[in-house]
Enzyme design. Structure first.
Site, PDB file in Angstrom:
ATOM      1  N   ARG A   1       0.983 -13.397 -15.285  1.00 45.86           N
ATOM      2  CA  ARG A   1       1.311 -12.549 -14.138  1.00 45.86           C
ATOM      3  C   ARG A   1       2.534 -13.029 -13.346  1.00 45.86           C
ATOM      4  O   ARG A   1       3.347 -12.221 -12.870  1.00 45.86           O
ATOM      5  CB  ARG A   1       0.087 -12.503 -13.207  1.00 45.86           C
ATOM      6  CG  ARG A   1       0.302 -11.908 -11.829  1.00 45.86           C
ATOM      7  CD  ARG A   1      -1.003 -11.984 -11.049  1.00 45.86           C
ATOM      8  NE  ARG A   1      -0.869 -11.752  -9.626  1.00 45.86           N
ATOM      9  CZ  ARG A   1      -0.960 -10.557  -9.039  1.00 45.86           C
ATOM     10  NH1 ARG A   1      -1.179  -9.480  -9.752  1.00 45.86           N
ATOM     11  NH2 ARG A   1      -0.853 -10.454  -7.727  1.00 45.86           N
TER      12      ARG A   1
ATOM     13  N   GLU B   1       2.249  -6.350 -16.402  1.00 47.32           N
ATOM     14  CA  GLU B   1       2.104  -4.928 -16.086  1.00 47.32           C
ATOM     15  C   GLU B   1       3.137  -4.113 -16.856  1.00 47.32           C
ATOM     16  O   GLU B   1       4.049  -3.502 -16.266  1.00 47.32           O
ATOM     17  CB  GLU B   1       2.179  -4.747 -14.567  1.00 47.32           C
ATOM     18  CG  GLU B   1       0.998  -5.500 -13.897  1.00 47.32           C
ATOM     19  CD  GLU B   1       1.111  -5.678 -12.389  1.00 47.32           C
ATOM     20  OE1 GLU B   1       1.978  -5.031 -11.773  1.00 47.32           O
ATOM     21  OE2 GLU B   1       0.333  -6.472 -11.830  1.00 47.32           O
TER      22      GLU B   1
ATOM     23  N   HIS C   1       5.304  -8.257 -11.728  1.00 49.07           N
ATOM     24  CA  HIS C   1       4.223  -8.961 -12.411  1.00 49.07           C
ATOM     25  C   HIS C   1       4.369  -8.761 -13.918  1.00 49.07           C
ATOM     26  O   HIS C   1       4.402  -7.630 -14.402  1.00 49.07           O
ATOM     27  CB  HIS C   1       2.857  -8.467 -11.922  1.00 49.07           C
ATOM     28  CG  HIS C   1       2.569  -8.864 -10.518  1.00 49.07           C
ATOM     29  ND1 HIS C   1       2.030  -8.005  -9.593  1.00 49.07           N
ATOM     30  CD2 HIS C   1       2.756 -10.051  -9.868  1.00 49.07           C
ATOM     31  CE1 HIS C   1       1.883  -8.651  -8.435  1.00 49.07           C
ATOM     32  NE2 HIS C   1       2.326  -9.897  -8.581  1.00 49.07           N
TER      33      HIS C   1
ATOM     34  N   HIS D   1       3.950  -1.126 -10.123  1.00 52.63           N
ATOM     35  CA  HIS D   1       3.000  -2.091 -10.688  1.00 52.63           C
ATOM     36  C   HIS D   1       1.944  -1.349 -11.496  1.00 52.63           C
ATOM     37  O   HIS D   1       1.919  -0.138 -11.583  1.00 52.63           O
ATOM     38  CB  HIS D   1       2.263  -2.817  -9.547  1.00 52.63           C
ATOM     39  CG  HIS D   1       3.125  -3.714  -8.733  1.00 52.63           C
ATOM     40  ND1 HIS D   1       2.946  -5.083  -8.677  1.00 52.63           N
ATOM     41  CD2 HIS D   1       4.175  -3.455  -7.913  1.00 52.63           C
ATOM     42  CE1 HIS D   1       3.833  -5.611  -7.864  1.00 52.63           C
ATOM     43  NE2 HIS D   1       4.594  -4.654  -7.381  1.00 52.63           N
TER      44      HIS D   1
ATOM     45  N   GLU E   1       0.635   1.681  -8.015  1.00 50.23           N
ATOM     46  CA  GLU E   1      -0.180   1.026  -9.048  1.00 50.23           C
ATOM     47  C   GLU E   1      -0.515   2.124 -10.065  1.00 50.23           C
ATOM     48  O   GLU E   1      -1.261   3.064  -9.772  1.00 50.23           O
ATOM     49  CB  GLU E   1      -1.462   0.450  -8.444  1.00 50.23           C
ATOM     50  CG  GLU E   1      -1.237  -0.674  -7.438  1.00 50.23           C
ATOM     51  CD  GLU E   1      -0.975  -2.037  -8.088  1.00 50.23           C
ATOM     52  OE1 GLU E   1      -1.001  -2.120  -9.327  1.00 50.23           O
ATOM     53  OE2 GLU E   1      -0.737  -3.004  -7.352  1.00 50.23           O
TER      54      GLU E   1
END
Lengths: 295, 380
Positions: B159, B102, B99, B230, B304
């Site tokens: 994104r 990020e 993405h 991410h 994440e």
């Protein structure tokens, strides 16, 4: 004779216990085997076949919502708790006081007939600027069915959250912006690198508070909002001793992963806090980023 | 010795020393003069990959394994040492930047490489791991998207990829992490090309996703672990994104994930929640993590990274170092576990070996007794 008997006994015993070269292998780890996917995957049609009901933009489990005691780490409690954060910021937030959800300690959900769904939560809230934390109890009611409207929140033990004294700083900021020769403008708080100039931070904090009104209004059980960026700040002439601002803010909605643009007109002063006059969602023009090749 | 020969040797030795120290310095410089606490443009990252490879030839090699929609190289760095017994090496996969917005993820992949380069010579465990395992690191998969986020202030929060709009639409890009061949198009996706979770026109339709599936697909039998990085949310996600499918090794995935989160928390006190996506985030399909687990890679995680919403994707540069330090601890914890599980240095494996040994000894004693008795019996 005796010796033969002994030999036979020993031979039998050996046969029973096995050969000296027996190898005890560690249990084969089936999970590492390439073919050990759960049988359900191959048997059901979930594998991307045409006759699967496609759940577009919604979650599969929406029909089976968690009720009763909730796992505090799972998304239902987390999303409801985020709404508590937005509520606290609308009520008690200021350029020097901002709340963040630190953790959910426990949660409970129940359906309330004809009203909606009520969450009871024990959360730990962080006052971001002063870096203090406090435990807090809250109830969040998400309206359902005929009743429309935004989530209703009640919080208790919030008094402890106001223990950091911000009066002097707020008054100083208020005077500075009121007496300014030229009206303040700013863009991109934070910038692409996550940076905010120190003297712009109070404007960013104000944006946080103001956008919490939008986020509180827009939140449902299927959303998780955060403010992504203050795109633009325009100070307007002071009215009735209230500083007045026009903000263009970008919200991030986690479930859809969309960036949503809002315009906010609001006032602020230390005694009155933030009062939102107008809020308007802006359509985000996808075509505006790069013109498509039309011949 | 003749004067000419002596001069030759002196000059030769001098040049040799110069060359050796030069490459030593280059190796160090390739990691030391690069600022890992700043976000870097794609041009800088491409150049950095070349420098790291050139400066550390015994550890680092690169490969271009695909091209983006706009035909840019998708490049990985392979970190590994020669295996002393020339045994077949296992594989660990790490990718960053599926993405575009990020930014902390590509920053972490670069940090990860830097840490390995700077410590493998003095860290015996790391050296052992690198002799048994090749770690494949892709700093940026979605190169087109990443470059787009650097274009101007209004593009920073892009994104998706930058594929052209489908017929009848004006919207660019596909959510690459919904495009993989893993229950594609079933949940947590949109078929609207203007949506940020648009899953594309079919599984693997996007060149970036296809490149990963083709490359990793060839290595699957040797692959121990698949990590995809991410932001944001501070979560460690395990397969699957579909709420009704569980991985057969779910319990182990959870315990290994929780061990990683515990290691991460030790550094700066940050909490990382461990669970499946439908539990702690939202249901989704077509993710790279799910695809990896489905084809049989036993350990597959989405990291994440920071934060929990204060800055979200616009993580300040002063947080790059602490975020990467904790992410490195978490990644290394998983890498060490999967390595030790295969190469038998886990506590469980040791107990089994012990039991085997004891049983073996017992059987030897017993069969000796047997033989002796038999012999005596026969002689009597």
């Amino acid at each position: 004779m005796m010796s033969v008997r002994i030999i036979v006994v020993l031979a039998v015993l050996t046969g029973v216990t096995g050969s000296p070269n027996v190898m005890i292998k560690p249990e084969a780890d089936m999970s590492a085997h390439p073919n050990s996917v759960p049988e359900t995957v191959e048997e059901t049609e979930i594998f991307g076949q045409q006759n699967v009901p496609v759940l577009v933009g919604e979650e599969a489990e929406e029909d089976v919502m968690a009720t009763g005691e909730l796992n505090p780490n799972h998304y239902p409690a987390q999303r409801a708790a985020k709404v508590v954060q937005h509520y606290l910021n609308t009520r008690y937030g200021s350029p020097y006081r901002l709340f963040g959800l630190q953790r959910v300690n426990s949660g409970n959900a129940e359906d309330v007939a004809d009203s909606g769904r009520k969450y009871q939560l024990e959360v730990t809230v962080q006052e971001i600027i002063g870096n203090t934390t406090e435990k807090c109890s809250a109830e969040v009611l998400f309206p359902r069915g005929e009743r429309q409207g935004s989530a209703q929140v009640q919080a208790s033990s919030w008094e402890e959250l106001l223990k950091n004294d911000t009066e002097a700083q707020e008054e100083a900021l208020y005077q500075e912006y009121k007496m300014n020769q030229s009206l303040v403008t700013a863009q991109n708080l934070p910038d692409s690198y996550g940076h905010i100039e120190p003297d712009m931070k109070p404007l960013w904090h104000l944006g946080f508070v103001a956008s919490s009104f939008v986020m509180l209004n827009e939140s449902t059980e299927n959303t998780l909002y955060n403010m992504a960026q203050v795109a633009n700040v325009t100070q307007l002439p002071t009215e009735n001793d209230q500083l007045k601002f026009d903000y263009h803010i970008l919200l991030h909605e986690m479930v859809s992963q969309e960036i949503i643009h809002w315009k906010l007109l609001f006032t602020w002063s230390p005694p009155e806090g933030v009062k939102v006059l107008q809020m308007e969602q802006l359509p985000h023009c996808h075509h505006c980023e790069k013109p498509p090749n039309t011949n | 010795m003749e004067k000419k020969t002596r001069t030759f040797w002196i000059v030769g030795s001098f040049l040799l020393i110069l060359e050796t120290s030069n490459s030593l310095v280059e190796g160090l410089e390739s990691t030391r003069s690069y600022d890992y606490t700043k976000y870097h443009s794609m041009d800088e990252i491409y150049r950095w990959m070349e420098d790291v490879e050139r400066g550390n030839p015994e550890l680092v090699s690169s490969a271009i394994y695909g091209h983006t929609y706009e035909e840019r190289n998708i490049t990985l760095l392979k970190l590994g040492l020669q295996n002393p017994e020339s045994r077949e090496k296992k594989v660990i996969w790490m990718d960053c930047g599926i993405h575009a917005r990020e930014w902390i993820a590509p920053a972490f992949c670069q940090w990860f490489v830097k840490e390995i380069v700077n410590s493998y010579k003095t860290n015996k465990k790391l050296e052992q791991i690198l002799q048994n395992v090749d770690i494949y690191v892709t700093p940026v998969i979605n190169v087109d998207g990443y470059i787009f986020t650097w274009a101007n202030d209004s593009t920073r929060l892009w994104r998706k990829s930058r594929s052209t709009p489908p017929p009848g639409s004006g919207c660019y890009g596909v959510d690459l992490n919904r495009n993989f061949n893993a229950n594609w198009g079933t949940v947590g996706v949109s078929f609207d090309s203007c949506s940020n979770t648009y899953c594309g026109k079919s599984a693997g339709s996007e060149p970036e996703a296809k490149a990963v599936m083709d490359f990793v697909g060839k290595l699957v039998n040797r692959t121990l672990c698949f990590l995809t990085i991410h932001s944001a949310g501070q979560l460690i996600l395990l397969p699957y994104g579909h709420p009704e499918i569980s991985a057969p090794n779910y319990n182990e995935l959870v315990s290994v994930g929780k061990a990683a989160a515990a290691e991460m928390k030790k550094l700066h006190g940050m909490n990382y929640t461990v669970g499946t996506s439908p539990q702690i985030l939202y249901a989704n399909s077509g993710s790279s993590r799910d695809w990896a687990r489905l084809i049989g890679i036993p350990f597959s995680y989405t990291f994440e990274l920071r934060d929990k919403g204060e800055f979200s994707h616009l993580l300040p540069e002063e947080q790059i170092k602490p975020a990467c330090e904790e992410a490195f601890a978490g990644a290394l914890s998983i890498i060490t576990y999967v390595h030790d599980k295969t190469y038998g240095t886990l506590p469980n494996a040791a107990v089994t070996t012990m039991t085997t040994t004891i049983s073996g000894v017992a059987m030897t004693i017993w069969s000796t007794v047997m033989v002796v008795s038999l012999t005596i019996g026969v002689l009597m």
